[in-house]
Design a protein around this motif. Structure first.
Motif, short mmCIF file in Angstrom:
data_model
loop_
_atom_site.label_atom_id
_atom_site.label_comp_id
_atom_site.label_asym_id
_atom_site.label_seq_id
_atom_site.Cartn_x
_atom_site.Cartn_y
_atom_site.Cartn_z
N MET A 192 -2.31 -7.64 7.07
CA MET A 192 -1.46 -6.96 8.05
C MET A 192 -1.91 -5.40 7.95
O MET A 192 -1.88 -4.94 9.23
N THR A 208 3.22 -1.63 -1.00
CA THR A 208 1.86 -1.86 -0.93
C THR A 208 1.21 -1.06 0.05
O THR A 208 -0.11 -0.56 -0.22
N GLN A 220 -0.74 -9.28 3.08
CA GLN A 220 -0.33 -8.03 2.98
C GLN A 220 -1.70 -7.25 3.46
O GLN A 220 -1.44 -6.18 4.19
N GLU A 269 0.18 1.86 -1.95
CA GLU A 269 -0.91 1.75 -2.84
C GLU A 269 -2.24 1.76 -2.06
O GLU A 269 -3.32 2.27 -2.59
N LEU A 270 -2.18 0.98 -0.97
CA LEU A 270 -3.46 0.89 -0.04
C LEU A 270 -3.91 2.10 0.51
O LEU A 270 -5.16 2.53 0.52
N ILE A 271 -2.97 2.91 1.23
CA ILE A 271 -3.29 4.21 1.48
C ILE A 271 -3.85 5.25 0.45
O ILE A 271 -4.68 5.99 0.57
N PRO A 281 3.60 -4.31 6.57
CA PRO A 281 3.16 -4.54 5.13
C PRO A 281 4.32 -4.12 4.31
O PRO A 281 5.04 -2.91 4.85
N ASP A 282 4.72 -4.30 3.18
CA ASP A 282 5.95 -3.77 2.42
C ASP A 282 5.33 -2.41 1.99
O ASP A 282 4.31 -1.90 1.58
#
Lengths: 184, 184
Positions: free
Chosen positions: A147, B171, A144, B174-176, B167-168
């Motif tokens: 990606m 996720t 992930q 959360e990353l952003i 990406p799901d």
């Protein structure tokens, strides 16, 4: 001395790719004609086609060489090295590669050719993900994260291709580290 | 009753844009011919050109309407709403817009037309940055954060256009948030 001959062949092949890349960058994928490719490489079409089956194969080889180079930089110099390399890349060459990947939606033959090259890259993906793993947070699957980073790098490449400014390197580094760096 | 007539005109204009958008998505910017646009809109070229100067103006209006819609979604439903809308967007329509923004590198007329539309968008940028500010960290200039997010969204759009997985959503969120959310 077959070894020297092989070396000479590889050098010639790399030289054709470098010359063709400039030609594609200048005229676009569609726009780069055989006469222009002959002029750019200093070879006849027979000379070119001795190494590459056709214009499409030549383009895909040039794109594959670029992708491989950036992948190596990513692995050896980290994401900040990759972003630096991206900032130094010819925007016209980035543009023609993005153009081709979009064109492949509707051009079946180009789609297959690019897919073969992508498959070859993909075969190495598991090892690459393993090498990425120690550098990123472990609470999110590394696939992930890969990606996410690939999308970001491609989005920055698109900005280069369309002449838009990039965030400054230190800021970019801080934002990426906050997103995917190991949790403290 | 000029008011009703204006409303009818605006409705007709929006309908032409919606039909043309499907036509551009199907055939590409270059590939969409006037006969195809006539068929898609159910109007003669005279009928179309009563509302839009030429094919290029029609395309730019369709792209501007899309950009405006996504911008509204971003403001009303946040980044996760925007990403959801992106996931629901027709990949072919995303592709043709990216294709056009790249083509504008070498097509001066398209470049100017897209720039005019971008300038109109840009005029609203200061207010939009102010609305973004309370939702993001304050140790990095909000302009830099906007550039980062725009690059990421465009990179995700590119993945949609080329048929690659995203990406799901959880996720991605959360990353952003880790990257740009207010520091705790």
């Amino acid at each position: 001395m077959p070894k020297i001959s092989d070396q000479a062949k590889a050098r010639r092949r790399a030289q054709i790719i470098a010359d063709a890349r400039r030609c594609f960058a200048r005229y676009g994928y569609e726009g780069a004609t055989l006469p222009q490719l002959e002029k750019a490489t200093g070879l006849t079409r027979g000379g070119i086609f001795h190494y590459f089956e056709d214009k499409q194969a030549l383009f895909v080889a040039a794109a594959a060489a670029s992708a491989e180079r950036l992948q190596q930089i990513w692995e050896n110099a980290g994401l900040s090295g990759l972003l630096e390399a991206l900032g130094a890349e010819d925007p016209a060459w980035i543009a023609v590669q993005l153009e081709a990947s979009i064109r492949a939606r509707t051009d079946r033959s180009l789609q297959r050719a690019l897919q073969d090259h992508t498959e070859a890259q993909r075969a190495q993906a598991p090892q690459r993900l393993e090498r990425l793993r120690p550098h990123v947070r472990d609470d999110i699957p590394v696939e992930q994260i890969a990606m996410f980073l690939t999308a970001l790098v491609n989005g920055l490449a698109l900005r280069r291709a369309t002449g838009d400014a990039l965030p400054d390197p230190a800021t970019l580094n801080e934002l990426i580290t906050s997103a995917v760096g190991p949790r403290r």
